[in-house]
Structures are given as C-alpha cells and as structure tokens.
Design a protein around this motif. Sequence first.
Motif, PDB file in Angstrom:
ATOM      1  N   ALA A 238      17.687 -17.490  -4.569  1.00 21.79           N
ATOM      2  CA  ALA A 238      17.195 -17.854  -3.183  1.00 21.79           C
ATOM      3  C   ALA A 238      16.345 -19.030  -3.333  1.00 21.79           C
ATOM      4  N   PHE A 239      15.623 -19.030  -4.480  1.00 19.20           N
ATOM      5  CA  PHE A 239      14.582 -19.929  -4.690  1.00 19.20           C
ATOM      6  C   PHE A 239      14.838 -21.208  -5.746  1.00 19.20           C
ATOM      7  N   GLY A 240      15.902 -21.345  -6.310  1.00 22.33           N
ATOM      8  CA  GLY A 240      16.440 -22.459  -6.901  1.00 22.33           C
ATOM      9  C   GLY A 240      15.340 -22.808  -8.021  1.00 22.33           C
ATOM     10  N   LYS A 241      14.784 -24.181  -7.915  1.00 19.08           N
ATOM     11  CA  LYS A 241      13.817 -24.555  -8.821  1.00 19.08           C
ATOM     12  C   LYS A 241      12.516 -24.330  -8.770  1.00 19.08           C
ATOM     13  N   GLY A 242      12.141 -23.350  -7.619  1.00 24.85           N
ATOM     14  CA  GLY A 242      10.926 -23.060  -7.543  1.00 24.85           C
ATOM     15  C   GLY A 242      10.273 -22.804  -6.325  1.00 24.85           C
ATOM     16  N   TYR A 243       9.057 -22.684  -6.000  1.00 24.02           N
ATOM     17  CA  TYR A 243       8.517 -22.871  -4.733  1.00 24.02           C
ATOM     18  C   TYR A 243       8.880 -21.515  -3.903  1.00 24.02           C
ATOM     19  N   GLY A 244       7.847 -20.446  -4.082  1.00 22.77           N
ATOM     20  CA  GLY A 244       7.988 -19.218  -3.229  1.00 22.77           C
ATOM     21  C   GLY A 244       8.462 -18.008  -4.153  1.00 22.77           C
ATOM     22  N   GLU A 245       8.741 -18.335  -5.429  1.00 22.72           N
ATOM     23  CA  GLU A 245       9.585 -17.299  -6.114  1.00 22.72           C
ATOM     24  C   GLU A 245       8.381 -15.983  -6.378  1.00 22.72           C
ATOM     25  N   GLU A 246       7.259 -16.472  -6.743  1.00 21.17           N
ATOM     26  CA  GLU A 246       6.276 -15.486  -6.972  1.00 21.17           C
ATOM     27  C   GLU A 246       5.781 -14.589  -5.704  1.00 21.17           C
ATOM     28  N   ASN A 247       5.701 -15.420  -4.716  1.00 22.38           N
ATOM     29  CA  ASN A 247       5.472 -14.821  -3.575  1.00 22.38           C
ATOM     30  C   ASN A 247       6.587 -13.938  -3.076  1.00 22.38           C
ATOM     31  N   ASP A 248       7.825 -13.965  -3.166  1.00 21.42           N
ATOM     32  CA  ASP A 248       8.640 -13.222  -2.905  1.00 21.42           C
ATOM     33  C   ASP A 248       8.747 -12.006  -3.986  1.00 21.42           C
ATOM     34  N   TRP A 249       8.439 -12.357  -5.268  1.00 24.02           N
ATOM     35  CA  TRP A 249       8.529 -10.877  -6.220  1.00 24.02           C
ATOM     36  C   TRP A 249       7.181 -10.212  -5.800  1.00 24.02           C
ATOM     37  N   CYS A 250       6.077 -10.574  -5.437  1.00 23.65           N
ATOM     38  CA  CYS A 250       4.819  -9.842  -5.127  1.00 23.65           C
ATOM     39  C   CYS A 250       5.163  -9.115  -3.850  1.00 23.65           C
ATOM     40  N   LEU A 251       5.805  -9.685  -2.828  1.00 30.23           N
ATOM     41  CA  LEU A 251       6.128  -8.882  -1.465  1.00 30.23           C
ATOM     42  C   LEU A 251       7.125  -7.839  -1.958  1.00 30.23           C
ATOM     43  N   LEU A 291      11.816 -17.971   1.579  1.00 30.94           N
ATOM     44  CA  LEU A 291      10.779 -17.033   1.746  1.00 30.94           C
ATOM     45  C   LEU A 291      10.513 -16.299   3.059  1.00 30.94           C
ATOM     46  N   LEU A 292      10.513 -17.095   4.092  1.00 34.64           N
ATOM     47  CA  LEU A 292      10.530 -16.790   5.378  1.00 34.64           C
ATOM     48  C   LEU A 292      11.510 -15.642   5.829  1.00 34.64           C
ATOM     49  N   ALA A 293      13.055 -16.296   5.550  1.00 32.18           N
ATOM     50  CA  ALA A 293      14.013 -15.577   5.690  1.00 32.18           C
ATOM     51  C   ALA A 293      14.155 -14.115   5.068  1.00 32.18           C
ATOM     52  N   LYS A 294      13.466 -13.975   3.977  1.00 35.04           N
ATOM     53  CA  LYS A 294      13.596 -12.769   3.215  1.00 35.04           C
ATOM     54  C   LYS A 294      12.398 -11.853   3.805  1.00 35.04           C
ATOM     55  N   HIS A 295      11.199 -12.451   4.191  1.00 33.22           N
ATOM     56  CA  HIS A 295       9.924 -11.813   4.436  1.00 33.22           C
ATOM     57  C   HIS A 295       9.393 -12.698   5.809  1.00 33.22           C
ATOM     58  N   PRO A 296       9.983 -12.063   7.005  1.00 34.47           N
ATOM     59  CA  PRO A 296       9.284 -12.909   8.082  1.00 34.47           C
ATOM     60  C   PRO A 296       7.686 -12.382   8.284  1.00 34.47           C
ATOM     61  N   ASP A 297       7.568 -11.355   7.803  1.00 36.22           N
ATOM     62  CA  ASP A 297       5.973 -11.064   7.849  1.00 36.22           C
ATOM     63  C   ASP A 297       4.927 -11.731   7.160  1.00 36.22           C
ATOM     64  N   TYR A 298       5.494 -12.556   6.189  1.00 36.48           N
ATOM     65  CA  TYR A 298       4.640 -13.208   5.172  1.00 36.48           C
ATOM     66  C   TYR A 298       3.701 -14.248   5.622  1.00 36.48           C
ATOM     67  N   PRO A 299       3.810 -14.976   6.487  1.00 41.78           N
ATOM     68  CA  PRO A 299       2.758 -15.911   7.217  1.00 41.78           C
ATOM     69  C   PRO A 299       1.528 -14.861   7.884  1.00 41.78           C
ATOM     70  N   ALA A 300       2.088 -13.601   8.505  1.00 39.73           N
ATOM     71  CA  ALA A 300       1.297 -12.720   9.081  1.00 39.73           C
ATOM     72  C   ALA A 300       0.205 -12.249   8.012  1.00 39.73           C
ATOM     73  N   ARG A 301       0.953 -11.739   6.972  1.00 39.63           N
ATOM     74  CA  ARG A 301       0.132 -11.157   5.972  1.00 39.63           C
ATOM     75  C   ARG A 301      -0.982 -12.086   5.088  1.00 39.63           C
ATOM     76  N   VAL A 302      -0.661 -13.416   4.930  1.00 42.85           N
ATOM     77  CA  VAL A 302      -1.563 -14.300   4.469  1.00 42.85           C
ATOM     78  C   VAL A 302      -2.475 -14.724   5.307  1.00 42.85           C
ATOM     79  N   GLY A 303      -2.077 -14.772   6.686  1.00 34.19           N
ATOM     80  CA  GLY A 303      -3.237 -15.293   7.592  1.00 34.19           C
ATOM     81  C   GLY A 303      -4.117 -14.197   7.854  1.00 34.19           C
ATOM     82  N   GLN A 304      -3.768 -13.017   7.679  1.00 32.53           N
ATOM     83  CA  GLN A 304      -4.651 -11.828   8.095  1.00 32.53           C
ATOM     84  C   GLN A 304      -5.756 -11.835   6.786  1.00 32.53           C
ATOM     85  N   PHE A 305      -5.043 -12.100   5.573  1.00 31.04           N
ATOM     86  CA  PHE A 305      -5.880 -12.141   4.544  1.00 31.04           C
ATOM     87  C   PHE A 305      -7.004 -13.188   4.388  1.00 31.04           C
ATOM     88  N   VAL A 306      -6.353 -14.579   4.893  1.00 31.64           N
ATOM     89  CA  VAL A 306      -7.356 -15.748   4.971  1.00 31.64           C
ATOM     90  C   VAL A 306      -8.394 -15.331   5.750  1.00 31.64           C
TER      91      VAL A 306
END
Length: 558
Positions: A238-251, A291-306
């Motif tokens: 899904a993440f090829g050469k990077g940018y989002g892979e650790e976020n996906d793993w943590c979710l 990342l959004l395709a796998k975890h549509p709730d990701y922006p909401a999770r991070v937004g609430q944390f921020v």
Amino acid sequence: AAGLMAAPEDLGTYPPMEAPAAHEWDRLPRALPIADARVVVIVPVYKGRGETLRAIHACLSQPQATPFTLLAVNDRSPDPELTADLAHLAGRGLFHLVENATNLGFVRSVNRALGLRQGRAVVLLNSDAEVFGDWLDRLVAHAEPQTAPQAGSGGEAGMGAGLPVGSVTPLSNNATICSYPRFNANNTMPLEIARPELDRMAAQVNCGRAVPVPTGVGFCMYMTAAALDAVGDLDAEAFGKGYGEENDWCLRAIKAGFVNLLAEDVFVYHAGQISFGLDEGGEYVQGQAALLAKHPDYPARVGQFVQADPGRRGRARLDRARLARHFAGRALLYVTHSWGGGIQRHIDDMIAQARAEGLSVVLLQIDRTRNLEVHVSYRSPEFLYLPNLDSLYLPRDAAELADFVGQLAPVLIHVHSLAGLRWGAARALMDVVAGSGRPYAWTLHDYSPVCHRNHLVQPDGRYCGLAPVAQCRSCLAVDADGFEEPDPGERRAVFGAFLAGAARVFAPSADTAVRIRAVYPDLPVTVRPHLEPERSVRDTSLQRPGRVRRVAVLGAIS
C-alpha cells in the motif's frame, strides 16, 4: 514570553549533523548477536553520510541497561563513500549490516530488517536522528514497564492503563504531534539549551510520563515484540517507498488492542528529510491516499488529538524548566494580578529599575480565570522561545509550582497582589512562597490581608474603618460575591503568619502602615512610596480672583 524576535524562525536553524572523527569509533563495544539482544535498533540508510554516521555513533556510544544491537540496512545508497564506511564499521563488528542489491525503498528495507529480528522488539531509527543518554531504557520503561531495567514513575492519568503497548515515540524537534517546543510543527530553530541537556531535562521533569497518541512517528519508534507478532510488518504494497506506513501500522495496532504512547521523558533530535530525501515523486500524496483508503477515521483521530493536545502539560514543564535554568539565581520573581491599573504601573517601573541593575524579572500572574500563569516580563536580546507556558491550577499544581520556584532560585520573591485567587489557591501560593527557602517581600497595594473586598468598602458603599472581625463577618454574610471567602478571623491569621515570615513588608504611605499595624501590631512595616518619574507639571495657581478650584480624584475605588 516576549522578545525582540518577530518569529521563532528568526533564531536560525540547527547546524548539520557531522560524521564522527575516526578515533571516536575506537572504544565502541562490539555488537551483540541478535539472539542475545532484547531490542534491535533498525537504521535504514540511503543518503546523508554525515547524518547517518553521527546517528549510528550516537546510538552505539550511549550505554544502556537494555541489551540491544543495531542493524543497518543499506538501501543501495548512491554515495560510495557512505557505503564503504558502513561496510568498514560493520566489518569491525560494531553493528550488523544488510545491503540491498537493488533500491527497495524505506518500507521494504524496514521489512527486510524486521524479518531478521528473531522475535525481538525493535526501534525504527532514522539515519538523521540523534539519541542521547539512556534513551532506550526510558522507552523500554514505557513499552514494558513490568520488565524495564529502570522503570519510571508518575505517568499521566488516562495513558491507556490496562492495554498492552504497541509503540512508543519520544519528543523531538521534528515529529509532528510529538514535536517540541512548538506542537505539530518542524522546529528548525536552535534553542538556548544544548540538545543532550534538553533530553536530560525531559528525563527529570517528565520522569515516567507518557500520553496516548493515535499514531507514533517513524523517525524513532519503539515497536514491541507482542505488537509486531500480532500486527505484522509494514504494508509495503500500500505504501511503496513510504509516507504513511507507520501511521497505518499504529492504527492497526490500536484496532488489535494495543496503545501507542508519546514518551514525554525522552527527547531525540531529528534533522529531517535527509536519508530518503524530499518527496520528489509524489509519494506523500500517494501514501496519504492509501492511508485514508485503509483508515477513513484517521483524520478525525488525529484532529481530535490535536484539539485536545494532552501533551501540553509535558511541554509546559519543559518550558518552565528551561525558563528557570536560564534565569537561575539572577531573577526577581513578582506575584501579581492581571487587572492592570496602579499595581501594573508600579511593577512596570520596578521592572525598568531591575533591568537597569542587571536583574531579570519573572512574573507569576494571576489570570482572569482565577488560575496562576507564568509570564516572562522582559524584552531583551535574551529571547527564550517558550510557546507552552500554561496556567497552573492551584492547589492542584502546587508541587509543580514549588519545583519551578526552587529551580529558579530567585534573588527575591516580591508579592504584590493575590487578588483573583480563590482562597484555597491563595493559601497554596503563600505556602509555596513561604516554603521556598527564598527571601520574600510584600507590598501593601490594598488591604487584602484584612479585608475580603480588598479596599475596606462595604457592599453598600460605606467605608468600614477597618472593622473588627465580628463586623467583618456581618459584611461577608451580606456580600453576594463573598461566597468563596474564608472566615475573616482565618484570613487575618493566615495572612498574619505569612507577613511575619517576610523579609520586608512595604507600605506606599504612612497612613497605610498605621492602619495595617492596627491589626498586626508587631509587624514591622517599611514605608516606601511608589516610584514617581519626574514630570513637568503646569502651574495650577488661580489666574483670576474668585475662581473656584475643582479637584478630580481618579480611580475605580475612588
């Protein structure tokens, strides 16, 4: 905090990381076999010779109680000198090295290393990150507190108690939601404190503290063995050469029942965008889409944390500690309200006088929501970037305030007013000042030590004449705003004990001194009029006979 700089970026940028000298490698220990290590530190490498060698050396040169080994992955680096250095140092037995025959990219390079971990926990460490002190032991203390070699204490409430830990990320200058001093930003500017000392400070003031985060940050991320066994490797498809892979793993870890933590007691420097470079091929956009395709709730999770920003108190502790360190033993500490008026004018004059004498001033200023807030009062080239100075709630934060005052070691604590504090908070503040071991003074700007209304004027507008306690009780009983005030006898007793311990008690006039001594007859009071700058005043003599002179008295109390 205020200063001459318009923005923190005006402070410049950190100098680049430089490769260690050849002799600096000589006394490093040989690498443990992976089978004998408890943690494998994985360092993917592509470019950035100076940064990479400094990052590896910093990791190997800091003694840890946790048995660990370092595994570097050379992803077909285009730098032949870096490739040769890695091979040479690995050949000396300092770390393990695997070399990709072709360029696999960050994610597949990490996965290749994860395949060699033999069931161990790992730390993903960027080749442009610099660690300090017992950084790994502190991460282990959060990740596996029951078996940590030196487990910390004092974690924040609500840090996922009862849930196993999936990942732990330290504070860093460049780590988005784990960034310090400015939250959710890349802090490129150097601070007044060296980076190793900042890490030691974090270990001290935030010892054992962590907060849950929706995602770790891959520049330096501890991944527990249990979480890796349950969640698996990074998603290279899904993440090829990077940018989002650790976020996906943590979710994925969260959804598997694990918690991700921000370790507030570890600081790791991150240069950023060095080894695997800038995003020139649009990988970031592709990664975020995946990342959004796998975890549509990701922006909401991070937004609430921020928005909630649960890490702000940890950053505030660091800001206060830096402030205290910078001015230790050479500052005056003023306690006052934030209502402006005559007290503020007097304090401004005293600040100008203190600066002329080479002293700085720190304010403990009671804010309008009846808390206590720390402000830097000066404007000078001694600029400190302190974006997290937060309100301290008394008596809850009395211990933290006492720590701050102890670290600051002010030349003098000068209390000008406690107006605006609830009685419990006022007593807590007096206890902190009296128990600090530092000399303190009080200036009688008002009659708060003897009157809950501060000005000896009753609710119906009549002057009470500094009445006895029995009459004060009657006044308090009919005062709609006095429901939180203590019994007048208690007020006078508590203030009397506090004033008796002061090095000096100042009154701006002989009249004030006489009135306050009626209640505290044994209290020595020094009459010291407020500073009055010289001003030219026009002649007020009557120009024509028979004219009536009118005098206006200014001020809300008048």
